[in-house]
Write a protein that holds these residues in place. Structure first.
Motif, PDB file in Angstrom:
ATOM      1  N   SER A 483      65.829  28.263  36.165  1.00 15.29           N
ATOM      2  CA  SER A 483      65.638  28.211  37.620  1.00 15.29           C
ATOM      3  C   SER A 483      66.534  29.194  38.367  1.00 15.29           C
ATOM      4  CB  SER A 483      65.923  26.782  38.123  1.00 15.29           C
ATOM      5  OG  SER A 483      65.104  25.840  37.461  1.00 15.29           O
ATOM      6  N   ALA A 512      66.633  24.607  47.893  1.00 14.08           N
ATOM      7  CA  ALA A 512      65.338  24.769  47.225  1.00 14.08           C
ATOM      8  C   ALA A 512      65.523  24.926  45.722  1.00 14.08           C
ATOM      9  CB  ALA A 512      64.609  25.974  47.807  1.00 14.08           C
ATOM     10  N   GLN A 515      66.342  21.447  44.347  1.00 12.49           N
ATOM     11  CA  GLN A 515      65.159  20.581  44.283  1.00 12.49           C
ATOM     12  C   GLN A 515      64.242  20.991  43.130  1.00 12.49           C
ATOM     13  OE1 GLN A 515      64.858  17.879  45.658  1.00 12.49           O
ATOM     14  NE2 GLN A 515      65.828  17.879  47.691  1.00 12.49           N
ATOM     15  N   ARG A 516      64.136  22.298  42.890  1.00 17.60           N
ATOM     16  CA  ARG A 516      63.287  22.768  41.786  1.00 17.60           C
ATOM     17  C   ARG A 516      63.838  22.282  40.448  1.00 17.60           C
ATOM     18  NH1 ARG A 516      62.897  27.594  43.367  1.00 17.60           N
ATOM     19  NH2 ARG A 516      64.542  28.611  42.141  1.00 17.60           N
ATOM     20  N   GLN A 519      63.170  18.378  40.241  1.00 21.86           N
ATOM     21  CA  GLN A 519      61.769  18.014  40.019  1.00 21.86           C
ATOM     22  C   GLN A 519      61.311  18.402  38.611  1.00 21.86           C
ATOM     23  OE1 GLN A 519      59.814  20.020  43.226  1.00 21.86           O
ATOM     24  NE2 GLN A 519      60.678  18.676  44.822  1.00 21.86           N
ATOM     25  N   THR A 520      61.716  19.591  38.159  1.00 22.29           N
ATOM     26  CA  THR A 520      61.311  20.037  36.810  1.00 22.29           C
ATOM     27  C   THR A 520      61.897  19.124  35.748  1.00 22.29           C
ATOM     28  OG1 THR A 520      61.236  22.333  37.578  1.00 22.29           O
ATOM     29  CG2 THR A 520      61.335  21.984  35.201  1.00 22.29           C
TER      30      THR A 520
END
Length: 576
Positions: A483, A512, A515-516, A519-520
């Motif tokens: 990420s 952001a 959050q990525r 969530q991943t």
């Protein structure tokens, strides 16, 4: 009176075989390098006061002593001599054409004057020149060695030639006969051979000098000094130095022995430096240091014109230096030093050439063209092989340097990297956080810090085991890595806690990214003994404030992380 007459007759009868033997040597228009030593006789002139008329008439005429079979072996304490050569011209000598050449390949001849056989007028014509103390322009035949062009004899003519010589009789002195055609061809071949060999030596000096300067390697400098000594000594040894500069003085002999000592000293110095003998064989290294001093002694003896001692020490070195060189090379090769292969090949060639040359110097073998040129040809071959050895040494040193650099990088990375996840460890995080905060404070660029912690990780380990817990940590590390940008850096802070530094990124962009990651990671499942399970991760975000230090930034990010935990986990909280 009758008794005295009988003694004279008896002495004459004893002398007849020797005279017949001396005069039995035949010179022909087809001869090439005919050794005339067996027909050469000498008469010492210790006070330098004898004339041709005196030595060519009784009683001194009968006082000449025979030379050796391959050269004149003269007393060491006398410098001036008269020589007499008695030969017979071949019966098939043509009535027309050139004469023949008498020459010596001895560099120690300081003065040499030839008195030709009597001409039709009964007078002997004098040819002066050929010695290193005499002007080079006096030489009738220009060349490295003294040579005289003698007139064409009559078929079957008995020739008696006198020479007056000043020399340093350190080695047997040989004289040779050549037809003019053979002498010219030999001189031309000499020009090619010596031009090639000296050209090789000069090329090796220039090439390796530039390499040594660019690489700053001491071994190259010692090599250049060694090959320069080889070139300089060769120019004097083979007579080219007098063709380049008309010395006409004892300076020639002094410089020759000075460079012979230089060559000896630098040969031992190169052995030590190239093979690195000090740690490998300290006793041999100490011996080679002593041999370097030995070479300096030869140079000093030469400068003070002590030629006999200089010759004796150099000749002795010619026997034992190849042995020491090969011994040192074998020891280095057995220790695993691969460039010693070229070194051994080089010194084996030079050892053979030196052995042949020394045998000639002490009069044990005759000196044909191949023997005369052996040392120079061997030196040229050695210089090329040693240059290859230096190149192989540099290649090996570079390989070792690359290996050491790779190991240093690997050790450095291991000291900065977490073994389980492959991310940077806490020690590196502490260093990088300080550096990034300093950079951002100086440039005014934004800097954000994310702190991450796996939710309920202790319970996960207790229920599913530590191997499953390790899989979770590795999966989160891979998710973080995938990420981030190249400028970002991820760290395992400790246990199940991670940190991410995001330079040049605003709070919104950093949120952001967080959050990525969350969530991943939440979408991944892990197979355990109880089936597939998933985990969540909580994140705390803090951005560097004006005048804030690293410790404060870390505290705020950590506080935001625990705020996310209190708010229900598996979420991101931003520090105020």
């Amino acid at each position: 009176m009758p008794r005295r007459l009988a003694i004279v007759v008896f002495a004459a009868l004893l002398a007849l075989p020797r005279l017949a033997e001396a005069a039995s040597l035949v010179v022909s228009p087809r001869m090439t390098d005919l050794n005339l030593s067996a027909a050469m006789e000498y008469l010492p002139d210790p006070h330098n006061n004898l004339s041709l008329a005196q030595v060519s008439a009784p009683p001194l005429r009968q006082a000449f002593r025979p030379g050796g079979p391959t050269g004149l072996v003269l007393p060491k304490d006398i410098d001036y001599y008269w020589l007499r050569l008695r030969v017979r011209a071949a019966d098939d000598w043509p009535d027309h054409g050139p004469g023949w050449v008498l020459f010596s390949d001895n560099i120690y001849l300081q003065e040499l004057t030839l008195h030709q056989p009597p001409g039709p007028d009964g007078r002997r014509h004098v040819q002066a020149g050929g010695g290193m103390y005499q002007p080079f322009a006096w030489r009738q035949l220009a060349g490295r060695y003294p040579a005289f062009l003698l007139p064409r004899p009559q078929p079957g003519q008995e020739l008696e030639i006198f020479l007056r010589m000043r020399t340093v009789p350190v080695i047997p002195i040989a004289f040779f006969g050549d037809s003019l055609a053979a002498h010219t061809a030999g001189a031309l071949a000499d020009d090619y051979v010596f031009g090639l060999c000296f050209g090789v030596l000069l090329t090796m000096i220039i090439y390796n000098l530039f390499l040594g300067i660019s690489l700053r390697d001491r071994a190259y400098l010692v090599y250049v000094l060694y090959i320069f000594g080889m070139l300089a000594a060769g120019l004097f040894m083979y007579g080219q130095a007098q063709m380049l500069w008309d010395f006409q003085s004892e300076l020639y002999g002094r410089l020759f022995w000075f460079f012979m000592g230089w060559l000896t000293c630098m040969a031992y110095a190169f052995m030590r430096v190239f093979l690195g003998l000090r740690p490998l064989a300290p006793r041999l290294d100490a011996l080679l240091r002593a041999c370097m001093a030995y070479g300096l002694v030869i140079s000093l003896l030469g400068l003070f014109a002590q030629y006999h001692l200089a010759w004796a020490l150099t000749t002795a070195s010619g026997f034992f230096s190849p042995v020491l060189a090969v011994l040192a090379g074998v020891m280095a090769l057995r220790a695993g030093y691969r460039p010693a292969r070229y070194y051994l090949a080089a010194w084996s060639i030079l050892a053979l050439a030196t052995f042949i040359f020394v045998l000639r110097e002490v009069g044990l073998i005759d000196g044909g063209d191949l023997v005369r040129r052996s040392l120079l040809v061997g030196s040229a071959l050695e210089s090329m092989l040693l240059s290859l050895a230096l190149a192989d040494r540099i290649r090996l040193l570079r390989q070792e340097k690359d290996i050491l650099r790779h190991r240093a990088l690997l050790l450095g990375r291991l000291s900065q990297t977490d073994g389980l996840t492959g991310l940077f460890n806490k020690r590196h995080f502490d260093q990088e956080l300080l550096a990034q905060v300093r950079r951002a404070s100086e440039s005014g660029a934004p800097l954000c810090l994310l702190m991450l912690d796996v939710d309920d990780f202790k319970a996960f380990n207790d229920n599913h085991g530590h191997p499953a817990g390790d899989q979770v940590l590795q999966a989160l590390a891979e998710t973080i890595r995938a990420s981030l940008r190249q400028a970002d850096a991820a760290f395992r802070y400790g246990g199940e806690e991670f940190a991410v530094l995001l330079p040049d990124m605003s709070a919104e962009q950093a949120a952001a990214v967080g959050q990525r990651i969350r969530q991943t990671f939440a979408c991944q499942s892990f197979l355990t003994a109880h089936g597939a399970v998933s985990c969540g991760v909580s994140l705390g975000l803090a951005c560097l404030g004006q005048g804030e230090d690293a410790a404060s930034l870390l505290r705020r990010a950590d506080a935001a992380l625990y705020q996310a935990k209190r708010q229900g986990k598996n979420r991101l909280a931003t520090a105020g």
